[in-house]
Design a protein around this motif. Structure first.
Motif, PDB file in Angstrom:
ATOM      1  N   ASN A  95       0.824  -1.220   0.000  1.00 43.03           N
ATOM      2  CA  ASN A  95       0.000   0.000   0.000  1.00 43.03           C
ATOM      3  C   ASN A  95       0.856   1.268   0.000  1.00 43.03           C
ATOM      4  O   ASN A  95       0.483   2.293   0.579  1.00 43.03           O
ATOM      5  CB  ASN A  95      -0.954   0.013   1.202  1.00 43.03           C
ATOM      6  CG  ASN A  95      -1.986  -1.096   1.122  1.00 43.03           C
ATOM      7  OD1 ASN A  95      -2.519  -1.379   0.047  1.00 43.03           O
ATOM      8  ND2 ASN A  95      -2.254  -1.742   2.249  1.00 43.03           N
ATOM      9  N   THR A  97       2.404   4.359  -1.988  1.00 45.96           N
ATOM     10  CA  THR A  97       1.918   5.133  -3.137  1.00 45.96           C
ATOM     11  C   THR A  97       2.912   6.178  -3.631  1.00 45.96           C
ATOM     12  O   THR A  97       2.578   6.977  -4.500  1.00 45.96           O
ATOM     13  CB  THR A  97       0.598   5.842  -2.779  1.00 45.96           C
ATOM     14  OG1 THR A  97       0.820   6.718  -1.665  1.00 45.96           O
ATOM     15  CG2 THR A  97      -0.483   4.831  -2.434  1.00 45.96           C
ATOM     16  N   TYR A 115       1.022   0.504 -11.776  1.00 45.31           N
ATOM     17  CA  TYR A 115       1.279   1.338 -10.598  1.00 45.31           C
ATOM     18  C   TYR A 115       1.058   2.788 -11.012  1.00 45.31           C
ATOM     19  O   TYR A 115       1.775   3.311 -11.871  1.00 45.31           O
ATOM     20  CB  TYR A 115       2.716   1.128 -10.111  1.00 45.31           C
ATOM     21  CG  TYR A 115       3.035   1.825  -8.811  1.00 45.31           C
ATOM     22  CD1 TYR A 115       2.729   1.238  -7.589  1.00 45.31           C
ATOM     23  CD2 TYR A 115       3.651   3.074  -8.804  1.00 45.31           C
ATOM     24  CE1 TYR A 115       3.029   1.872  -6.395  1.00 45.31           C
ATOM     25  CE2 TYR A 115       3.955   3.721  -7.618  1.00 45.31           C
ATOM     26  CZ  TYR A 115       3.637   3.113  -6.409  1.00 45.31           C
ATOM     27  OH  TYR A 115       3.930   3.750  -5.228  1.00 45.31           O
ATOM     28  N   ASN A 117       1.613   5.852  -9.878  1.00 42.17           N
ATOM     29  CA  ASN A 117       2.677   6.856  -9.772  1.00 42.17           C
ATOM     30  C   ASN A 117       4.003   6.296 -10.278  1.00 42.17           C
ATOM     31  O   ASN A 117       5.000   6.245  -9.551  1.00 42.17           O
ATOM     32  CB  ASN A 117       2.831   7.323  -8.323  1.00 42.17           C
ATOM     33  CG  ASN A 117       1.639   8.118  -7.848  1.00 42.17           C
ATOM     34  OD1 ASN A 117       1.007   8.818  -8.639  1.00 42.17           O
ATOM     35  ND2 ASN A 117       1.313   8.009  -6.575  1.00 42.17           N
TER      36      ASN A 117
END
Length: 271
Positions: A95, A97, A115, A117
């Motif tokens: 988790n 980010t 993903y 980012n």
């Protein structure tokens, strides 16, 4: 899985990575940039960034992942190509980010687009050199997230380098292939010259100025037009003598390059 292909790599470098700072550091004082990997690029980045970068043993962290602090601006994957997808998936499961950039010249952005980012930051440079002029290194980057452009600007500021060039995965792959010719193959050729001199007991330093002048002249002009040598003039007798003098493995290289020189001359004469 990609990880299985890279398992040998991780085992090989595990002993080298034991001395690298681990994620047990207090997250409140964690630097802005996280660097995964302890190869030539990872080490060069850490040396350049200094205390503002934390270099992690990638295998160690992936085995026992921990959170990054809010101070962390981005993670850079300076790891083998076949470990990139696995690593991003593993990070995603935690988790996490924060922005992730891989540093490969050939792995497309689409491979890690799952993903959100994600991006690519590829410096076109061999980092095994003793002296690296960071400001002269071409940097190619790519991302589908406009916010990550600001992150890269901050990263480049900390590296004290220009902002580089936005480049598609296809174009970056072409630059990477060009770099193989410009760096890897030329280096290999010089290695062969040194090996040839060692085997035959002749002085390698006598070739230094020739190598430097050849590269300088080729860059300033048109290499094919200034080409010389037995292959260019069609001197088959000299080529045969040279082949007899060389060990078998070097004969193949000599003949392949000579054939290519002759083919290019023939094409130019037909124009």
């Amino acid at each position: 899985m990609a990880w299985s292909h890279s398992y040998g790599y991780w085992n090989t470098i595990s002993s080298l990575e034991k001395g690298i700072s681990s994620t047990k550091s207090n997250p409140k004082i964690m630097p802005s940039w996280i660097i995964f990997g302890s190869g030539a690029l990872g080490n060069a980045l850490k040396e350049r960034i200094g205390d503002n970068g934390l270099q992690l043993a990638a295998r160690e962290w992936l085995d026992k992942p921990t959170d990054f602090s809010s101070q962390t601006k981005a993670l850079f994957l300076a790891i083998p190509d076949d470990a990139i997808i696995f690593s991003v998936k593993k990070i995603m499961k935690q988790n996490i980010t924060i922005p992730i950039f891989h540093c490969s010249g050939v792995t497309p952005l689409s491979d890690i687009s799952f993903y959100p980012n994600s991006g690519i930051w590829y410096p076109m440079q061999s980092f095994k050199s003793n002296s690296i002029s960071w400001k002269d290194i071409p940097v190619f980057w790519e991302t589908n997230n406009n916010l990550l452009k600001d992150v890269l600007e901050m990263f480049h500021k900390d590296l004290q380098i220009p902002n580089g060039l936005m480049c598609t995965s296809e174009m970056r792959g072409k630059y990477h292939l060009g770099a193989v010719f410009a760096n890897n193959f030329i280096n290999h050729q010089i290695g062969l010259i040194k090996e040839y001199c060692d085997v035959n007991g002749i002085e390698v330093n006598f070739f230094n100025n020739m190598i430097l002048n050849t590269i300088k002249t080729a860059l300033e002009g048109k290499p094919f037009e200034i080409q010389t040598g037995p292959a260019h003039r069609g001197d088959k007798a000299t080529i045969e003598k040279h082949l007899e003098m060389l060990p078998f493995d070097m004969r193949k290289i000599y003949k392949s390059i000579s054939d290519n020189i002759a083919e290019i001359k023939l094409k130019e004469s037909e124009l």
